[in-house]
Design a protein around this motif. Structure first.
Motif, PDB file in Angstrom:
ATOM      1  N   CYS A  43     -40.798 -68.508   4.102  1.00 22.08           N
ATOM      2  CA  CYS A  43     -39.731 -68.223   3.307  1.00 22.08           C
ATOM      3  C   CYS A  43     -39.511 -66.906   2.586  1.00 22.08           C
ATOM      4  O   CYS A  43     -38.801 -66.086   2.560  1.00 22.08           O
ATOM      5  CB  CYS A  43     -39.454 -69.416   2.171  1.00 22.08           C
ATOM      6  SG  CYS A  43     -38.475 -69.107   0.789  1.00 22.08           S
ATOM      7  N   GLY A  47     -38.178 -65.130   5.698  1.00 22.21           N
ATOM      8  CA  GLY A  47     -36.893 -66.064   5.648  1.00 22.21           C
ATOM      9  C   GLY A  47     -36.165 -66.023   4.542  1.00 22.21           C
ATOM     10  O   GLY A  47     -35.807 -64.608   4.394  1.00 22.21           O
ATOM     11  N   CYS A  48     -36.245 -66.858   3.843  1.00 19.53           N
ATOM     12  CA  CYS A  48     -35.090 -66.785   2.705  1.00 19.53           C
ATOM     13  C   CYS A  48     -35.014 -65.455   1.883  1.00 19.53           C
ATOM     14  O   CYS A  48     -34.034 -64.639   1.739  1.00 19.53           O
ATOM     15  CB  CYS A  48     -35.466 -67.861   1.489  1.00 19.53           C
ATOM     16  SG  CYS A  48     -36.266 -69.227   2.035  1.00 19.53           S
ATOM     17  N   THR A  51     -34.478 -61.826   4.314  1.00 22.51           N
ATOM     18  CA  THR A  51     -32.913 -61.733   4.539  1.00 22.51           C
ATOM     19  C   THR A  51     -32.117 -61.616   3.584  1.00 22.51           C
ATOM     20  O   THR A  51     -31.055 -60.856   3.682  1.00 22.51           O
ATOM     21  CB  THR A  51     -32.680 -63.365   5.483  1.00 22.51           C
ATOM     22  OG1 THR A  51     -32.821 -64.407   4.493  1.00 22.51           O
ATOM     23  CG2 THR A  51     -33.273 -63.411   6.657  1.00 22.51           C
ATOM     24  N   ALA A 147     -39.100 -71.457  14.530  1.00 22.86           N
ATOM     25  CA  ALA A 147     -37.527 -71.486  15.068  1.00 22.86           C
ATOM     26  C   ALA A 147     -37.821 -72.259  16.768  1.00 22.86           C
ATOM     27  O   ALA A 147     -38.686 -72.032  17.312  1.00 22.86           O
ATOM     28  CB  ALA A 147     -37.253 -69.938  15.412  1.00 22.86           C
ATOM     29  N   TYR A 163     -35.705 -64.885  14.425  1.00 24.40           N
ATOM     30  CA  TYR A 163     -35.437 -64.414  13.178  1.00 24.40           C
ATOM     31  C   TYR A 163     -36.605 -63.307  12.864  1.00 24.40           C
ATOM     32  O   TYR A 163     -36.173 -62.055  12.386  1.00 24.40           O
ATOM     33  CB  TYR A 163     -35.712 -65.466  12.051  1.00 24.40           C
ATOM     34  CG  TYR A 163     -36.807 -66.355  12.114  1.00 24.40           C
ATOM     35  CD1 TYR A 163     -37.516 -65.663  11.140  1.00 24.40           C
ATOM     36  CD2 TYR A 163     -37.107 -67.363  12.778  1.00 24.40           C
ATOM     37  CE1 TYR A 163     -38.979 -66.410  11.009  1.00 24.40           C
ATOM     38  CE2 TYR A 163     -38.141 -67.998  12.668  1.00 24.40           C
ATOM     39  CZ  TYR A 163     -39.354 -67.572  11.880  1.00 24.40           C
ATOM     40  OH  TYR A 163     -40.657 -68.046  11.637  1.00 24.40           O
ATOM     41  N   ILE A 184     -29.048 -69.572   9.377  1.00 22.89           N
ATOM     42  CA  ILE A 184     -29.767 -68.357   9.901  1.00 22.89           C
ATOM     43  C   ILE A 184     -28.829 -67.504  10.815  1.00 22.89           C
ATOM     44  O   ILE A 184     -28.851 -66.395  10.696  1.00 22.89           O
ATOM     45  CB  ILE A 184     -31.111 -69.017  10.548  1.00 22.89           C
ATOM     46  CG1 ILE A 184     -32.014 -69.597   9.478  1.00 22.89           C
ATOM     47  CG2 ILE A 184     -31.833 -67.579  11.180  1.00 22.89           C
ATOM     48  CD1 ILE A 184     -33.175 -70.209   9.906  1.00 22.89           C
ATOM     49  N   GLU A 187     -26.091 -65.762   8.986  1.00 29.08           N
ATOM     50  CA  GLU A 187     -26.616 -64.730   7.969  1.00 29.08           C
ATOM     51  C   GLU A 187     -26.786 -63.323   8.696  1.00 29.08           C
ATOM     52  O   GLU A 187     -26.470 -62.230   8.540  1.00 29.08           O
ATOM     53  CB  GLU A 187     -27.702 -65.159   7.423  1.00 29.08           C
ATOM     54  CG  GLU A 187     -27.191 -66.148   6.024  1.00 29.08           C
ATOM     55  CD  GLU A 187     -28.295 -66.329   5.304  1.00 29.08           C
ATOM     56  OE1 GLU A 187     -28.277 -67.267   4.233  1.00 29.08           O
ATOM     57  OE2 GLU A 187     -29.730 -66.194   5.364  1.00 29.08           O
ATOM     58  N   PHE A 188     -27.558 -63.525   9.885  1.00 30.08           N
ATOM     59  CA  PHE A 188     -27.952 -62.508  10.685  1.00 30.08           C
ATOM     60  C   PHE A 188     -26.426 -61.990  11.303  1.00 30.08           C
ATOM     61  O   PHE A 188     -26.398 -60.563  11.505  1.00 30.08           O
ATOM     62  CB  PHE A 188     -28.798 -62.706  11.884  1.00 30.08           C
ATOM     63  CG  PHE A 188     -30.334 -62.657  11.366  1.00 30.08           C
ATOM     64  CD1 PHE A 188     -30.710 -61.625  10.746  1.00 30.08           C
ATOM     65  CD2 PHE A 188     -30.972 -63.800  11.531  1.00 30.08           C
ATOM     66  CE1 PHE A 188     -32.071 -61.523  10.367  1.00 30.08           C
ATOM     67  CE2 PHE A 188     -32.394 -63.960  10.779  1.00 30.08           C
ATOM     68  CZ  PHE A 188     -32.600 -62.701  10.303  1.00 30.08           C
ATOM     69  N   ALA A 268     -30.695 -68.424  17.354  1.00 31.73           N
ATOM     70  CA  ALA A 268     -30.934 -69.230  16.035  1.00 31.73           C
ATOM     71  C   ALA A 268     -30.378 -70.814  16.243  1.00 31.73           C
ATOM     72  O   ALA A 268     -29.344 -71.164  15.732  1.00 31.73           O
ATOM     73  CB  ALA A 268     -30.047 -68.468  15.069  1.00 31.73           C
ATOM     74  N   THR A 349     -25.768 -70.655   1.773  1.00 31.39           N
ATOM     75  CA  THR A 349     -25.570 -69.639   3.087  1.00 31.39           C
ATOM     76  C   THR A 349     -24.940 -68.062   2.562  1.00 31.39           C
ATOM     77  O   THR A 349     -23.999 -68.074   1.919  1.00 31.39           O
ATOM     78  CB  THR A 349     -24.738 -69.791   4.317  1.00 31.39           C
ATOM     79  OG1 THR A 349     -25.322 -71.439   4.546  1.00 31.39           O
ATOM     80  CG2 THR A 349     -24.936 -69.379   5.308  1.00 31.39           C
ATOM     81  N   CYS A 351     -24.124 -65.370   3.780  1.00 28.91           N
ATOM     82  CA  CYS A 351     -23.116 -64.447   4.591  1.00 28.91           C
ATOM     83  C   CYS A 351     -22.099 -63.714   3.565  1.00 28.91           C
ATOM     84  O   CYS A 351     -22.089 -64.092   2.251  1.00 28.91           O
ATOM     85  CB  CYS A 351     -22.310 -65.338   5.835  1.00 28.91           C
ATOM     86  SG  CYS A 351     -21.899 -66.872   5.072  1.00 28.91           S
TER      87      CYS A 351
END
Length: 464
Positions: A43, A47-48, A51, A147, A163, A184, A187-188, A268, A349, A351
């Motif tokens: 995270c 991760g969290c 990102t 993943a 990721y 995930i 967001e990417f 993902a 999320t 995004c």
């Protein structure tokens, strides 16, 4: 060498493990935590947090491009991908270092190495300095997940990324394929699309963001397409042909396979629990599809052994792991602990536009037999949203027509990941529609839409 003895040993120092360790220490337990890689886990490190740092950069870049709408002048807009990534890594590093400080402050003994359960109440830790044994009556597994790598779609770090690669990209994608449209993947897709990559998202289900309410998924899809993203639903990537400078994806839709060329692919497609090499089978721990089976109190069925966070199954969210960590520590310390209810945990999320939800979707509420009342309110009807230049979005609330209980809330638009907490608290306090309608929301704020959505469910909406 004699084994070191503790009241509690936590395996894994992510947002589940390190929180369990802190809460245990606060309650007077002697605590050890074992971590094989980074304090803060995926995270904080991969991760969290990193990102969100990347997405913030892309959001500012997006706003720079819109400067003239706000009466501002910006010349020569551009970005330096290396500097964007460097900032993201710095943010992650700062927080990871902070966890080390918290462990020290709470007198938690940290062991860096790989842990194995060497028997009941026994943990063997292998590090570069050798092997040592720790013992405790209570052990918490918080080893997280990684993943999922699908056969034929494995990451190579060059053209096909997971990721971790996407967080430290070896190049800026020009033509990008994202496989999977959960949080995930989206967001990417959002990050790279905003920076100018020609982005295609492939989702095997009949809609993107499949865990969200259908209306929200559709709204988000429309917004992504407006931003130039291509979205393929009910589609499967059958194989990837890799070359030095490109990847050819064979994508099946409606029984027909077509070939598409990309220079970068991000996979993902979900996660698998880190259950290997822990010695779980020898202890008789039940594992179902790479996740440890537990009861509502995170007990594994083996006395003194608990599992929290991603290793213990969905929802795979850091805040769920942390809450379970606190609950288990309190349980071990003999306190009255409350189990974590999955339907009371919000999903967010990040995004553009953001998506957030808590509780049941409209379809799920109906499937469970509820007679529902549904309210909606669009961002375009809110003064603050228009002033922010963010008029695209909606808030949807689902109530039980009989009792007025808030069954679910679903949002898409600017800052909804912050707004959702209002409904989370409401659900925790067993708030009814009447309480929400009688609450005075400040003006001008985005939160007023939360009020209006409730009013709409009962035919009392004011600004629409």
């Amino acid at each position: 060498m004699a084994a070191k003895s503790f009241d509690l040993i936590v395996i894994g120092a992510g947002p589940g493990g390190y929180v369990a360790a802190i809460r245990g220490a606060q309650l007077g337990l002697s605590v050890a935590i074992v971590e094989r890689e980074h304090l803060g886990g995926i995270c904080l490190n991969w991760g969290c947090i990193p990102t969100k740092a990347l997405l913030r950069s892309s959001e500012v870049f997006h706003l720079m491009q819109r400067a003239s709408e706000f009466g501002l002048k910006v010349d020569n807009i551009g970005y330096d991908l290396e500097a964007v990534v460097k900032r993201s890594r710095k943010v992650a590093g700062q927080l990871s270092g902070g966890i080390g400080h918290l462990m020290k402050k709470n007198k938690v003994s940290v062991f860096m190495g790989a842990a194995t359960l060497a028997g009941k109440g026994k943990v063997s830790v292998k590090s570069k300095d050798g092997e040592e044994t720790l013992t405790a009556k209570n052990i918490v597994l918080a080893t997280g997940a990684r993943a999922r790598n699908l056969p034929g779609l494995e990451a190579d770090g060059k053209r096909v990324w997971m990721y971790k690669d996407a967080l430290q990209p070896p190049h800026m994608p020009k033509k990008l394929l994202v496989i999977g449209s959960g949080a995930i993947g989206i967001e990417f897709a959002s990050f790279y699309n905003t920076l100018g990559a020609d982005t295609t998202v492939v989702e095997v289900m009949d809609r993107i963001l499949p865990v969200e309410d259908e209306e929200i998924s559709k709204f988000a899809k429309k917004q992504f397409e407006k931003q130039g993203m291509k979205i393929m639903q009910k589609a499967v990537v059958k194989q990837l042909d890799r070359a030095d400078d490109k990847v050819t994806a064979h994508i099946e839709t409606g029984g027909k396979v077509t070939k598409h060329e990309f220079d970068t692919v991000i996979s993902a497609v979900g996660i698998v629990g880190n259950v290997e090499d822990l010695g779980l089978e020898d202890l008789g721990v039940k594992i179902d599809r790479t996740h440890v089976v537990t009861d509502e109190y995170c007990r594994t069925g083996v006395e003194g052994l608990y599992a929290i966070g991603d290793i213990a199954g969905a929802p795979w969210l850091a805040h769920k792991a942390s809450h379970e960590g606190v609950m288990v520590a309190e349980l071990i310390a003999g306190q009255h602990a409350h189990p974590v209810k999955p339907e009371s945990i919000a999903g967010c999320t990040y995004c553009h536009p953001q998506v957030a939800s808590v509780g049941y979707t409209e379809a799920k509420a109906k499937e469970l037999g509820f007679d529902v009342k549904v309210g909606r309110f669009p961002f375009i009807g809110n003064g603050k949203a228009i002033a922010l230049g963010e008029p695209e979005g909606m808030i949807k609330t689902v109530f039980d027509a009989k009792t007025g209980e808030l069954l679910g809330a679903h949002m898409v638009g600017a800052e909804v990941t912050e707004l959702i907490q209002g409904y989370v608290v409401g659900r925790q306090l067993e708030t009814t529609e009447e309480d929400l309608m009688n609450t005075v929301f400040p003006h001008p704020t985005l939160s007023e839409m939360m009020h209006e959505s409730v009013l709409d469910a009962y035919g009392r909406v004011i600004h629409m």
